[in-house]
Design an enzyme around this catalytic site. Sequence first.
Site, PDB file in Angstrom:
ATOM      1  N   GLY A  32       0.852  -1.187   0.000  1.00  0.00           N
ATOM      2  CA  GLY A  32       0.000   0.000   0.000  1.00  0.00           C
ATOM      3  C   GLY A  32       0.889   1.239   0.000  1.00  0.00           C
ATOM      4  O   GLY A  32       2.124   1.151  -0.118  1.00  0.00           O
ATOM      5  N   SER A  62      -5.225  -1.906   0.496  1.00  0.00           N
ATOM      6  CA  SER A  62      -6.305  -1.009   0.953  1.00  0.00           C
ATOM      7  C   SER A  62      -6.187   0.371   0.317  1.00  0.00           C
ATOM      8  O   SER A  62      -7.196   1.011   0.022  1.00  0.00           O
ATOM      9  CB  SER A  62      -6.245  -0.786   2.462  1.00  0.00           C
ATOM     10  OG  SER A  62      -6.665  -1.901   3.146  1.00  0.00           O
ATOM     11  N   TRP A  65      -8.245   1.382  -2.557  1.00  0.00           N
ATOM     12  CA  TRP A  65      -9.676   1.571  -2.342  1.00  0.00           C
ATOM     13  C   TRP A  65     -10.020   2.919  -1.713  1.00  0.00           C
ATOM     14  O   TRP A  65     -11.206   3.260  -1.599  1.00  0.00           O
ATOM     15  CB  TRP A  65     -10.234   0.445  -1.445  1.00  0.00           C
ATOM     16  CG  TRP A  65     -10.145  -0.868  -2.131  1.00  0.00           C
ATOM     17  CD1 TRP A  65      -9.116  -1.771  -2.049  1.00  0.00           C
ATOM     18  CD2 TRP A  65     -11.097  -1.422  -3.041  1.00  0.00           C
ATOM     19  NE1 TRP A  65      -9.370  -2.860  -2.847  1.00  0.00           N
ATOM     20  CE2 TRP A  65     -10.589  -2.679  -3.465  1.00  0.00           C
ATOM     21  CE3 TRP A  65     -12.330  -1.000  -3.539  1.00  0.00           C
ATOM     22  CZ2 TRP A  65     -11.267  -3.489  -4.366  1.00  0.00           C
ATOM     23  CZ3 TRP A  65     -13.016  -1.811  -4.431  1.00  0.00           C
ATOM     24  CH2 TRP A  65     -12.480  -3.039  -4.836  1.00  0.00           C
ATOM     25  N   GLN A  67     -11.138   6.427  -0.964  1.00  0.00           N
ATOM     26  CA  GLN A  67     -11.983   7.277  -1.810  1.00  0.00           C
ATOM     27  C   GLN A  67     -11.720   8.752  -1.543  1.00  0.00           C
ATOM     28  O   GLN A  67     -11.237   9.487  -2.383  1.00  0.00           O
ATOM     29  CB  GLN A  67     -13.461   6.961  -1.562  1.00  0.00           C
ATOM     30  CG  GLN A  67     -13.850   5.587  -2.036  1.00  0.00           C
ATOM     31  CD  GLN A  67     -15.353   5.339  -1.886  1.00  0.00           C
ATOM     32  OE1 GLN A  67     -16.123   6.231  -1.614  1.00  0.00           O
ATOM     33  NE2 GLN A  67     -15.753   4.097  -2.077  1.00  0.00           N
ATOM     34  N   GLY A  68     -12.066   9.195  -0.305  1.00  0.00           N
ATOM     35  CA  GLY A  68     -12.120  10.620   0.007  1.00  0.00           C
ATOM     36  C   GLY A  68     -10.895  11.385  -0.436  1.00  0.00           C
ATOM     37  O   GLY A  68     -10.997  12.341  -1.207  1.00  0.00           O
ATOM     38  N   GLU A 141     -14.435  16.829   4.886  1.00  0.00           N
ATOM     39  CA  GLU A 141     -14.996  15.606   5.463  1.00  0.00           C
ATOM     40  C   GLU A 141     -15.260  15.837   6.942  1.00  0.00           C
ATOM     41  O   GLU A 141     -14.899  16.871   7.496  1.00  0.00           O
ATOM     42  CB  GLU A 141     -14.056  14.414   5.225  1.00  0.00           C
ATOM     43  CG  GLU A 141     -14.052  13.990   3.767  1.00  0.00           C
ATOM     44  CD  GLU A 141     -13.158  12.813   3.478  1.00  0.00           C
ATOM     45  OE1 GLU A 141     -12.886  12.017   4.396  1.00  0.00           O
ATOM     46  OE2 GLU A 141     -12.718  12.684   2.333  1.00  0.00           O
ATOM     47  N   ASP A 234      -1.390  -9.575   9.270  1.00  0.00           N
ATOM     48  CA  ASP A 234      -0.145 -10.368   9.245  1.00  0.00           C
ATOM     49  C   ASP A 234       1.018  -9.683   9.966  1.00  0.00           C
ATOM     50  O   ASP A 234       1.721 -10.313  10.760  1.00  0.00           O
ATOM     51  CB  ASP A 234       0.293 -10.632   7.788  1.00  0.00           C
ATOM     52  CG  ASP A 234      -0.759 -11.382   6.992  1.00  0.00           C
ATOM     53  OD1 ASP A 234      -1.650 -11.988   7.604  1.00  0.00           O
ATOM     54  OD2 ASP A 234      -0.674 -11.362   5.750  1.00  0.00           O
ATOM     55  N   HIS A 255     -16.608   2.432   9.714  1.00  0.00           N
ATOM     56  CA  HIS A 255     -17.069   3.540   8.866  1.00  0.00           C
ATOM     57  C   HIS A 255     -18.589   3.522   8.849  1.00  0.00           C
ATOM     58  O   HIS A 255     -19.200   2.475   8.661  1.00  0.00           O
ATOM     59  CB  HIS A 255     -16.513   3.382   7.445  1.00  0.00           C
ATOM     60  CG  HIS A 255     -16.603   4.636   6.639  1.00  0.00           C
ATOM     61  ND1 HIS A 255     -17.806   5.156   6.213  1.00  0.00           N
ATOM     62  CD2 HIS A 255     -15.643   5.497   6.200  1.00  0.00           C
ATOM     63  CE1 HIS A 255     -17.573   6.275   5.535  1.00  0.00           C
ATOM     64  NE2 HIS A 255     -16.265   6.510   5.511  1.00  0.00           N
ATOM     65  N   ARG A 304     -16.279  10.275  13.287  1.00  0.00           N
ATOM     66  CA  ARG A 304     -16.759   9.044  12.653  1.00  0.00           C
ATOM     67  C   ARG A 304     -17.336   8.035  13.638  1.00  0.00           C
ATOM     68  O   ARG A 304     -18.313   7.356  13.344  1.00  0.00           O
ATOM     69  CB  ARG A 304     -15.558   8.423  11.923  1.00  0.00           C
ATOM     70  CG  ARG A 304     -15.917   7.432  10.908  1.00  0.00           C
ATOM     71  CD  ARG A 304     -14.691   7.042  10.130  1.00  0.00           C
ATOM     72  NE  ARG A 304     -14.474   7.909   8.993  1.00  0.00           N
ATOM     73  CZ  ARG A 304     -13.444   7.794   8.168  1.00  0.00           C
ATOM     74  NH1 ARG A 304     -12.530   6.864   8.383  1.00  0.00           N
ATOM     75  NH2 ARG A 304     -13.314   8.585   7.141  1.00  0.00           N
ATOM     76  N   HIS A 359     -13.410  -0.616   9.246  1.00  0.00           N
ATOM     77  CA  HIS A 359     -12.743   0.212   8.240  1.00  0.00           C
ATOM     78  C   HIS A 359     -11.251   0.378   8.492  1.00  0.00           C
ATOM     79  O   HIS A 359     -10.453   0.278   7.574  1.00  0.00           O
ATOM     80  CB  HIS A 359     -13.432   1.580   8.230  1.00  0.00           C
ATOM     81  CG  HIS A 359     -12.925   2.528   7.202  1.00  0.00           C
ATOM     82  ND1 HIS A 359     -12.933   2.244   5.848  1.00  0.00           N
ATOM     83  CD2 HIS A 359     -12.406   3.794   7.307  1.00  0.00           C
ATOM     84  CE1 HIS A 359     -12.450   3.284   5.172  1.00  0.00           C
ATOM     85  NE2 HIS A 359     -12.111   4.212   6.032  1.00  0.00           N
ATOM     86  N   ARG A 394      -9.651   7.849  14.358  1.00  0.00           N
ATOM     87  CA  ARG A 394      -8.892   8.530  13.297  1.00  0.00           C
ATOM     88  C   ARG A 394      -9.747   9.574  12.572  1.00  0.00           C
ATOM     89  O   ARG A 394     -10.901   9.310  12.225  1.00  0.00           O
ATOM     90  CB  ARG A 394      -8.401   7.489  12.278  1.00  0.00           C
ATOM     91  CG  ARG A 394      -7.635   8.085  11.115  1.00  0.00           C
ATOM     92  CD  ARG A 394      -7.076   7.001  10.232  1.00  0.00           C
ATOM     93  NE  ARG A 394      -8.098   6.269   9.539  1.00  0.00           N
ATOM     94  CZ  ARG A 394      -8.678   6.654   8.406  1.00  0.00           C
ATOM     95  NH1 ARG A 394      -8.330   7.789   7.830  1.00  0.00           N
ATOM     96  NH2 ARG A 394      -9.604   5.914   7.838  1.00  0.00           N
TER      97      ARG A 394
HETATM   98  C1  SIN Z   1     -13.955   8.045   3.115  1.00  0.00           C
HETATM   99  O1  SIN Z   1     -13.756   8.401   1.961  1.00  0.00           O
HETATM  100  O2  SIN Z   1     -15.016   8.219   3.711  1.00  0.00           O
HETATM  101  C2  SIN Z   1     -12.867   7.338   3.852  1.00  0.00           C
HETATM  102  C3  SIN Z   1     -11.769   8.252   4.096  1.00  0.00           C
HETATM  103  C4  SIN Z   1     -10.926   7.744   5.226  1.00  0.00           C
HETATM  104  O3  SIN Z   1     -11.168   6.657   5.748  1.00  0.00           O
HETATM  105  O4  SIN Z   1     -10.024   8.463   5.633  1.00  0.00           O
END
Ligand code: SIN
Length: 529
Positions: A32, A62, A65, A67-68, A141, A234, A255, A304, A359, A394
């Site tokens: 990653g 990860s 994947w 997004q934000g 966010e 792991d 999440h 969150r 998440h 986080r």
């Molecule tokens: C999200 O796009 O909602 C996730 C972003 C993140 O987990 O920092």
Amino acid sequence: MAAETPGTDEPAPELDDYDDYRTTDVLVVGSGIAGLAAALGAAREGADVTVATKATRPEGASSWWAQGGIAVSRDDPGQFKDDILAASAGTADSGAVDVLVDEANHAVHDVLVETLDVEFDTNGDDAANEGETEDYDFGREAAHDEPRILHVDAATGKAIHVPFLNYLDDHDAVTIRDDTAALQLVTHEGRVHGALLEHDDDVVPTFAGSTVLATGGIGDLYPRSTNPDGSTGDGIAMAALAGADVEDMEFVQFHPTVFVGTDGDTDEPFLVSEAVRGEGAVLRNGEGERFMPDYHEDAELAPRDVVARAVQKERDATGEVVLDVSDVDFAGDFPGLAEKCENRGVDWQAGIPVGPAEHFLCGGVDVDDRGRASLDRLYAVGECSRTGVHGANRLASTSLLEGLVWGLRAGEDAAGREADVVEAPELLDRDPALPDNFAAEKFVRLRRTMDEYVGLRRHPDDLGRAQAVLRRLKGEVDAYVRTRTSRSLYELRHASVTALLVARAASENDESVGTHNLVEEREREASAD
Ligand code: SIN
């Protein structure tokens, strides 16, 4: 392959139990953003680097994947720091957060913009070319005081990860070994010397001057997660089994807005980014009521953990929660998500059914500000590490940033040591066959236990039960591990060790804080009714 003693003309030493071995200055386990940043940091310092990854495609990490996006400090690192500390309920480590916010702008500019040419979304057509940061389309966010998130549509992870892999693939000093699992660390007299790597059923010791764990999260420990398959903890398990310190394992972040199917049980959950709420989407319960203002003054943009628990509570009470995107240009701003919904037959205009899913693990292998673990020559970066940046919860869009900043710092620090060839632990493969479905069945038990007892809301009695089940399970797995080297068995072993660490840490912390939420006996009984 023939081994050589690094830096000398001497023949390589023989190993008793293996035909082959390899050496490298820096071994990075995982691919990653954190692992790749560590590889880059070490290669820039002149080290020869091997990246071993279970992934066979970029989607196996990860980071792909995400997004934000990736948060930066803009011109106010102090406010960014305050937001991180507030989201963590004051539990994040102030010194670690300083490192993150002080280095954010430079690391993103240096690696992502200058080295990898990532083109973050801008407000004007020419802004990216001119490199004027104020023209970036900064996203907002939850729990961020200002828009500060660089993004590429809502597919930022992919837009960073693919060029990063390509860049390192072409780098002379870096070898990427995919479909390659680390089974166990090689240790000698308290120092880590690399790992036993498995590829195609062959186990080859790989000795390293420094070993950097970057194995990501623990999504496979839960039935619903946003992580890719193979997220079995792991690195954390291997480090813990070798005697390294792990910390904050009870802080598992769920999440709140994951598409989980209308019955809450789809096989393929997918994340509906917090950025959608940042643009104005609201949450409604099964009765069509907007409920978040009753839970927190920041409503949908509350931390969150608060939103995740509220969503679960409303789902339990009213049967469903949907994300209402009617005030958002959903198809225009989030075309990838709109397409995903359509592919699943979800009419997003009528609201997207969402629920919480595992998440991110905020804890992990305890490391310092250079990613150094408590064992000599061992490092951990990214989600498998505990830097202190996240504390008990986080802040959104800080995980790619943490991986980037700590990856670079750890990689730079890890360079400059050559591998020592030491005796590697013998793995027995006397009886390679496993009973059919052995790992799959045990995983079902493990996930059910974590879901029921070590999920979003926890009760001390349940945490005791979880530990009893997980200890039994680990015992069964250990018995098999003594005579077999199958990858699935080792993944199961790592998952059961990591699950036990989570359950144990949760039972040892009697304070509800951030993602670790303890419920009263009465509440537990009510939710079971
Ligand atoms: C999200 O796009 O909602 C996730 C972003 C993140 O987990 O920092």
